[in-house]
Design an enzyme around this catalytic site. Structure first.
Site, short mmCIF file in Angstrom:
data_model
loop_
_atom_site.label_atom_id
_atom_site.label_comp_id
_atom_site.label_asym_id
_atom_site.label_seq_id
_atom_site.Cartn_x
_atom_site.Cartn_y
_atom_site.Cartn_z
N LYS A 186 48.92 7.67 8.03
CA LYS A 186 48.28 7.48 6.59
C LYS A 186 48.65 6.20 6.37
O LYS A 186 49.70 5.77 6.15
CB LYS A 186 49.10 8.31 5.78
CG LYS A 186 48.64 8.40 4.29
CD LYS A 186 49.55 8.94 3.27
CE LYS A 186 50.63 8.00 2.92
NZ LYS A 186 49.87 6.95 1.89
N GLU A 260 61.64 2.69 9.98
CA GLU A 260 61.92 1.47 9.85
C GLU A 260 61.86 1.21 8.25
O GLU A 260 60.98 1.29 7.58
CB GLU A 260 60.62 0.53 10.31
CG GLU A 260 60.64 0.67 11.90
CD GLU A 260 61.54 -0.11 12.58
OE1 GLU A 260 62.03 -0.79 12.16
OE2 GLU A 260 61.50 0.06 13.94
N CYS A 294 59.60 -7.02 5.02
CA CYS A 294 60.93 -6.24 5.18
C CYS A 294 62.30 -6.99 5.56
O CYS A 294 63.33 -6.78 5.06
CB CYS A 294 60.96 -4.90 5.92
SG CYS A 294 60.01 -5.25 7.53
N GLU A 391 66.74 -5.33 -2.57
CA GLU A 391 65.52 -5.61 -2.12
C GLU A 391 64.51 -5.98 -3.19
O GLU A 391 64.18 -5.09 -4.02
CB GLU A 391 65.03 -4.71 -1.21
CG GLU A 391 63.69 -5.27 -0.20
CD GLU A 391 63.20 -4.18 0.73
OE1 GLU A 391 63.22 -3.21 0.26
OE2 GLU A 391 63.05 -4.80 1.88
P1 TAP Z 1 57.23 3.31 0.43
O1 TAP Z 1 56.97 3.72 -1.03
O2 TAP Z 1 58.29 3.92 0.94
O3 TAP Z 1 55.88 3.72 0.89
C1 TAP Z 1 55.73 3.69 2.37
C2 TAP Z 1 54.65 4.62 3.02
O4 TAP Z 1 55.11 6.07 2.58
C3 TAP Z 1 53.34 4.85 2.11
O5 TAP Z 1 52.36 5.04 2.91
C4 TAP Z 1 53.65 5.72 0.94
O6 TAP Z 1 52.48 6.04 0.27
C5 TAP Z 1 54.28 6.78 1.75
N1 TAP Z 1 55.19 7.67 1.04
C6 TAP Z 1 55.57 7.65 -0.39
N2 TAP Z 1 56.44 8.86 -0.65
C7 TAP Z 1 56.47 9.37 0.37
C8 TAP Z 1 57.02 10.71 0.73
N3 TAP Z 1 57.76 11.63 -0.16
N4 TAP Z 1 56.88 11.27 2.16
C9 TAP Z 1 56.11 10.48 2.93
N5 TAP Z 1 55.53 9.44 2.78
C10 TAP Z 1 55.62 8.72 1.57
O7 TAP Z 1 57.32 1.84 0.73
P2 TAP Z 1 56.45 0.77 0.13
O8 TAP Z 1 56.74 0.46 -1.24
O9 TAP Z 1 54.97 0.86 0.36
O10 TAP Z 1 56.72 -0.43 1.24
C11 TAP Z 1 57.81 -1.49 0.79
C12 TAP Z 1 59.11 -0.93 1.72
O11 TAP Z 1 58.72 -1.03 3.07
C13 TAP Z 1 60.13 -2.19 1.45
O12 TAP Z 1 61.30 -1.31 1.21
C14 TAP Z 1 60.25 -2.73 2.83
O13 TAP Z 1 61.18 -3.31 3.22
C15 TAP Z 1 59.69 -1.47 3.67
N6 TAP Z 1 59.08 -2.03 5.10
C16 TAP Z 1 59.83 -1.92 6.03
C17 TAP Z 1 59.49 -2.52 7.44
C18 TAP Z 1 60.32 -2.43 8.65
S1 TAP Z 1 59.59 -2.60 10.18
N7 TAP Z 1 61.60 -2.10 8.45
C19 TAP Z 1 58.09 -3.05 7.34
C20 TAP Z 1 57.38 -3.20 6.19
C21 TAP Z 1 58.04 -2.72 5.03
P3 TAP Z 1 51.93 5.36 -0.95
O14 TAP Z 1 51.11 4.12 -0.56
O15 TAP Z 1 50.87 6.25 -1.44
O16 TAP Z 1 53.00 5.15 -1.89
#
Ligand code: TAP
Length: 489
Positions: A186, A260, A294, A391
């Protein structure tokens, strides 16, 4: 010429290379199919708020269909296939990503808001490199150190964020497929389009139906994948908060999980560092991809005796950053990915001011439409400030100082996260001394934000567990043929 900034004529990349459909179904069993129980949602360009396409919000029935397709493909084709033959498909996908690189780059910049320079020179080439790299492993798994006869895990459920949409897809899908697993992935709600174009690439590569399934949707769709009984392994990249919820939901089940998560990396500049290079590294560390990274170097730790000089040079450099149209090849900093993320960045920045830190933003004109935030630094930040602890995931840098190496280490490690860190110094011995003590999965020396498919990446503490990339990245997708050998690996 305005102060410190050369005027360039606009150099927009053409959009004509991208053939956008008005609406997209789900990619299940090798075909684009309509939803059984979901709805549609719109994906917009964050730079203009223009609607780009309608995308399907998969419901639980759709997710079930995708998991069943992945299971069938695993049992009948992909699991039994020789590593050599799987490798051929991965090489084919890698080459197709290269052939369609320009199309993918333009689409990524349209949907995500990142500068075309980055999607063209970083995201897409690295995505192809991941497929090339893991293609090479597909027929050599017995030599990878995970036992004499390592087996795939089965069906992997993969959920990724919006900051590097195609690259995160590659980090997830390439090792999973190389090891003989099938996947249901997804993409994030705000950036589904390159994953859907990747689905077309799978068709073009004649990948057997069901090996890769792409289901679009929001958090509830991700949750349905994570909770589905037919999923053997969950791979998640995203926020620490959602990562914790996922860890709770898979606890006590048969599912393997890698997470991650977030970061709050320290970028440490010593007084003997080459300061111009360090300033480039600071800028790259926090303003690359609008700070939606991240492992961004979001906490700058500067040795006190060079603080004034570093700050002065940093502000001068920041004044030359070009903020604007992501499709313009001169752009350094693009749009914030969504209205929601812009609100979060603005709110935390207001908190920084309210807590007494001093705010400075690069002088730049922001476009009227779309989601924008000027590159910003906060000085006078202490470790207790929320902007030093949380963050922000945007183009906002918190600046702190230190006097001794020991103090630098203590401050750098004073965070619940541990994904990355940077060290700037002329002394090799100090780099090694620091790298030994920094509690971070990656430590960059005199550089920042460097990625390579051969190098493992992952976190300590609340930044998650498991590693992606390199030989280590195979471990998450294999069951050891011989557990004793696996334990030694
Ligand atoms: P999240 O809100 O956690 O979303 C990540 C993914 O999970 C999205 O596809 C999201 O869908 C989905 N999601 C949301 N709630 C969920 C649930 N309850 N169960 C399963 N999946 C769910 O993060 P974000 O705001 O998109 O991304 C930013 C974060 O990612 C930051 O904290 C960043 O540090 C972290 N990040 C970490 C890394 C590594 S490698 N450590 C790399 C990139 C980013 P939706 O899109 O519909 O919300």
């Amino acid at each position: 010429m305005s102060a410190g900034k050369f005027e360039y004529a606009p150099a927009p990349e053409s959009r004509s290379v991208v053939d956008l459909r008005s609406s997209y179904g789900l990619f299940v069993g090798g075909e684009f199919v309509p939803t059984a129980d979901g709805r549609m949602f719109k994906t917009v360009s964050p730079a203009t708020e223009e609607v780009l396409a309608e995308v399907t919000e998969a419901g639980t029935e759709d997710v079930d269909r995708a998991v069943r397709a992945a299971r069938t493909a695993f049992d009948s084709v992909w699991g039994p296939m020789s590593g050599r033959d799987r490798g051929k498909f991965l090489f084919r996908i890698a080459r197709l990503i290269q052939e369609r690189a320009r199309e993918l780059a333009v689409l990524e910049s349209l949907d995500n808001g990142k500068p075309i320079r980055e999607s063209r020179d970083v995201d897409i080439p690295l995505a192809a490199a991941h497929f090339f790299y893991y293609a090479g492993w597909a027929d050599k798994l017995e030599y990878a150190g995970f036992g004499a006869d390592p087996r795939p895990v089965g069906v992997a459920g993969q959920v990724i964020p919006w900051n590097f949409p195609l690259l995160m897809l590659a980090w997830k899908i390439a090792p999973a497929l190389a090891c003989g697993n099938t996947v249901v992935l997804k993409p994030a709600e705000t950036t589904p389009l390159t994953a859907l174009l990747f689905a077309e690439i799978c068709q073009q590569a004649d990948l057997p139906p069901g090996v890769v399934n792409i289901v679009t949707g929001a958090g509830a769709t991700g949750q349905a994948i994570v909770e589905h009984e037919g999923v053997d392994k969950v791979a998640f990249t995203g926020s620490t908060e959602v990562g914790k919820a996922i860890a709770r939901s898979v606890a006590g089940t048969h599912k393997l999980v890698t997470l991650e998560l977030g970061g709050k990396a320290a970028n440490v500049v010593f007084d003997d560092a080459p300061l111009d290079q360090a300033v480039e590294g600071i800028v790259n560390g926090i303003f690359f991809n609008q700070g939606h990274v991240c492992c961004a170097g979001s906490r700058l730790l500067v040795q006190e005796n060079v603080y004034d000089e570093v700050l002065d040079r940093l502000k001068r450099r920041m004044a030359t950053l070009r903020v604007g149209d992501p499709l313009d090849k001169n752009t350094d900093v693009g749009a914030i990915n969504s209205a929601e993320q812009l609100r979060r960045i603005a709110t935390l920045s207001e908190v920084g001011e309210a807590e007494g830190a001093e705010r400075w933003s690069a002088p730049c004109e922001l476009p009227d439409r779309g989601y924008w935030f000027a590159p910003t630094i906060f000085t006078g930040v202490t470790q207790a400030h929320r902007i030093a602890r949380e963050e922000i995931f945007g183009p906002v840098l918190s600046v702190l100082t230190f006097r001794t190496p020991a103090e630098a280490v203590e401050k750098a490690n004073n965070t619940p996260y541990g994904l990355s860190a940077g060290v700037w110094t002329e002394k090799g011995s100090r780099i090694l001394w620091m790298a030994d003590r920094l509690r971070a999965g990656v430590v960059w020396a005199n550089t920042f934000n460097r990625f390579d498919p051969t190098s493992p990446f992952g976190g300590y503490k609340e930044s998650g567990h498991g590693r992606e990339g390199g030989r280590h990245g195979l471990a998450a997708y294999l069951r050891a043929g011989n557990p004793k050998e696996a334990a030694r690996a």
